[in-house]
Scaffold this active site. Structure first.
Site, PDB file in Angstrom:
ATOM      1  N   HIS A   1      -7.435  -9.280 -24.273  1.00  0.00           N
ATOM      2  CA  HIS A   1      -7.213  -7.888 -24.686  1.00  0.00           C
ATOM      3  C   HIS A   1      -8.199  -6.980 -23.965  1.00  0.00           C
ATOM      4  O   HIS A   1      -9.082  -7.445 -23.246  1.00  0.00           O
ATOM      5  CB  HIS A   1      -7.315  -7.717 -26.208  1.00  0.00           C
ATOM      6  CG  HIS A   1      -8.674  -8.006 -26.773  1.00  0.00           C
ATOM      7  ND1 HIS A   1      -8.940  -7.974 -28.126  1.00  0.00           N
ATOM      8  CD2 HIS A   1      -9.862  -8.351 -26.183  1.00  0.00           C
ATOM      9  CE1 HIS A   1     -10.208  -8.263 -28.339  1.00  0.00           C
ATOM     10  NE2 HIS A   1     -10.794  -8.492 -27.178  1.00  0.00           N
TER      11      HIS A   1
ATOM     12  N   SER B   1     -10.852 -13.071 -26.036  1.00  0.00           N
ATOM     13  CA  SER B   1     -11.634 -11.949 -25.548  1.00  0.00           C
ATOM     14  C   SER B   1     -12.552 -12.390 -24.409  1.00  0.00           C
ATOM     15  O   SER B   1     -12.082 -12.903 -23.402  1.00  0.00           O
ATOM     16  CB  SER B   1     -12.427 -11.344 -26.721  1.00  0.00           C
ATOM     17  OG  SER B   1     -13.033 -10.126 -26.366  1.00  0.00           O
TER      18      SER B   1
END
Length: 209
Positions: free
Chosen positions: A131, A106
């Site tokens: 993501h 992330s």
């Protein structure tokens, strides 16, 4: 129940060095900071981001021409906290080298790829995950709608950052980040998130008499 952070800090080793004024003790992270090494470990949040930004600014003040080494082992966290670190990395004069040990997921992956070109590394068993941002909101329908619009803008901005540092097209970044996308170190290199997979330090050059 004991605070796990407090317990962890009590276990941080101390390093004792001899100086011309006698012995001096440092915690291990302060000693590594003298070597221009900073750690991003655990969830990215405001407190941690403040400490990392402060260390980056301190090292810039110490020597604006000498590189800084950022070691990352993080599952990600708060986007605004991560962007504070990112913006500081881009703002300061020293080149910032990044190295993933363990994982960079992330926001951790964004900070990893934000290192200086040709100075972004990962160890062979590191895991990188990218993501799109996520969020949960509740309240009036109009407020939820505004939050949804804001997170779409945030998604677009994060995609642009990945485009800048990987050289991929916006469409490919958007497609890759649509769901949790896990990569090995080699796959992250092929994708452009890092420049090299390293398993050991390069040997020091022999001195020439």
């Amino acid at each position: 129940m004991k605070n796990p952070v407090e317990t962890y800090m009590n276990l941080v080793p101390m390093v004792v060095e001899q100086t011309n004024r006698g012995e001096r003790a440092y915690d291990i992270f302060s000693r590594l900071l003298k070597e221009r090494i900073i750690f991003i470990t655990g969830p990215v949040e405001d407190g941690m981001a403040t400490l990392v930004c402060a260390q980056l600014l301190f090292l810039e003040a110490e020597n604006p021409k000498k590189e800084i080494n950022l070691y990352i082992n993080s599952p990600g966290g708060v986007v605004t906290s991560g962007m504070a670190i990112y913006d500081t990395m881009q703002f300061i004069k020293p080149a910032v080298s990044t190295l993933c040990i363990g994982q960079a997921a992330s926001m951790g992956s964004l900070l990893l790829t934000a290192g200086h070109k040709d100075m972004r590394f990962a160890t062979p068993n590191a895991r990188i995950m990218v993501h799109q941002p996520s969020g949960g909101f509740q309240g009036q329908a109009s407020d939820i709608e505004r939050h949804a619009m804001d997170i779409v803008k945030l998604k677009r901005r994060l995609n642009e950052v990945y485009v800048k540092h990987t050289g991929k097209s916006y469409e490919e970044i958007e497609r890759t980040l649509d769901r949790d996308h896990f990569m090995t170190a080699d796959e992250a290199k092929d994708f452009g998130l890092i420049d090299k997979v390293i398993s050991s330090r390069e040997p020091a050059e022999s001195a020439v008499a």
